[in-house]
Design a protein around this motif. Structure first.
Motif, short mmCIF file in Angstrom:
data_model
loop_
_atom_site.label_atom_id
_atom_site.label_comp_id
_atom_site.label_asym_id
_atom_site.label_seq_id
_atom_site.Cartn_x
_atom_site.Cartn_y
_atom_site.Cartn_z
N ASP A 149 59.05 -33.43 -25.74
CA ASP A 149 58.75 -32.93 -24.40
C ASP A 149 58.12 -34.10 -23.63
O ASP A 149 56.95 -34.44 -23.85
CB ASP A 149 57.78 -31.74 -24.52
N LYS A 160 54.51 -34.90 -27.94
CA LYS A 160 54.54 -33.43 -28.01
C LYS A 160 55.98 -33.02 -28.22
O LYS A 160 56.86 -33.39 -27.42
CB LYS A 160 54.01 -32.81 -26.70
N LYS A 161 56.21 -32.28 -29.27
CA LYS A 161 57.59 -31.86 -29.55
C LYS A 161 58.04 -30.82 -28.54
O LYS A 161 57.24 -29.99 -28.09
CB LYS A 161 57.67 -31.28 -30.96
N PHE A 162 59.32 -30.87 -28.20
CA PHE A 162 59.89 -29.87 -27.30
C PHE A 162 60.27 -28.65 -28.12
O PHE A 162 60.92 -28.76 -29.16
CB PHE A 162 61.12 -30.43 -26.59
N GLU A 163 59.83 -27.47 -27.65
CA GLU A 163 60.16 -26.23 -28.36
C GLU A 163 61.51 -25.74 -27.88
O GLU A 163 61.67 -25.38 -26.73
CB GLU A 163 59.09 -25.15 -28.10
#
Ligand code: SF4
Length: 164
Positions: A149, A160-163
């Motif tokens: 993300d 921050k990982k993208f959900e």
């Protein structure tokens, strides 16, 4: 403004969430073993396409959720692609980008890529590594690659990982 592309695919459902226009940029120096798109490597190959023509393709397709810029290595054309991404965002669509660079490598040359990064919603980073390949991975070829993300990662200065 012209963008050097290898191919453009309309109505892609495999290059990110939803229905997407996939722009395969031309030129890549990463030389990942087992790359699926070797025809995109030659910097002097491909063909130039007007940015306006890509925007027209997007405007003509009301089903699109966004565009995916892949390659090739998109960050070799950061300046041109930041302009394209900006116009796509104005249309209310999202922008996903695949790069062979890692997030950390991009951060080391942040000034060069800042304007492009700021227009990207989702970034899949890192070289393709055949030994880490799995068909269970969604929207990425090998498990070292991360779906990031970009807005949150830039804001919090940590990945921050993208959900999905
Ligand atoms: S970054 Fe992508 S296009 Fe470039 S060599 Fe690696 S897998 Fe192929």
């Amino acid at each position: 403004m012209k963008i050097k592309v290898s191919n453009i695919i309309n109505d892609s459902i495999v290059d990110g969430p939803g229905i997407r226009l996939a722009v395969f940029t031309q030129g890549c120096t990463h030389n990942c073993k087992g790359c699926h798109n070797p025809q995109t490597h030659d910097i002097s190959g491909g063909h130039p396409v007007d940015m306006e023509d890509i925007i027209e393709m997007v405007n003509k397709n009301p089903l699109l959720d966004g565009i995916t810029i892949t390659g090739g290595e998109p960050f070799l054309q950061s300046k041109e692609l930041s302009s394209l991404a900006k116009e796509i965002k104005k249309l209310g669509l999202n922008v996903m980008v695949y790069t062979g660079y890692t997030w950390e490598e991009l951060m080391r040359s942040y000034e060069v890529h800042e304007s492009f990064l700021k227009e990207i919603d989702v970034l899949v980073d890192g070289r393709f590594m055949p030994e880490l390949r799995s068909l269970d991975l969604k929207y990425r070829g090998s498990s070292n690659q991360r779906i990031i993300d970009v807005k949150k990662s830039l804001e919090f200065k940590i990945i921050k990982k993208f959900e999905l």
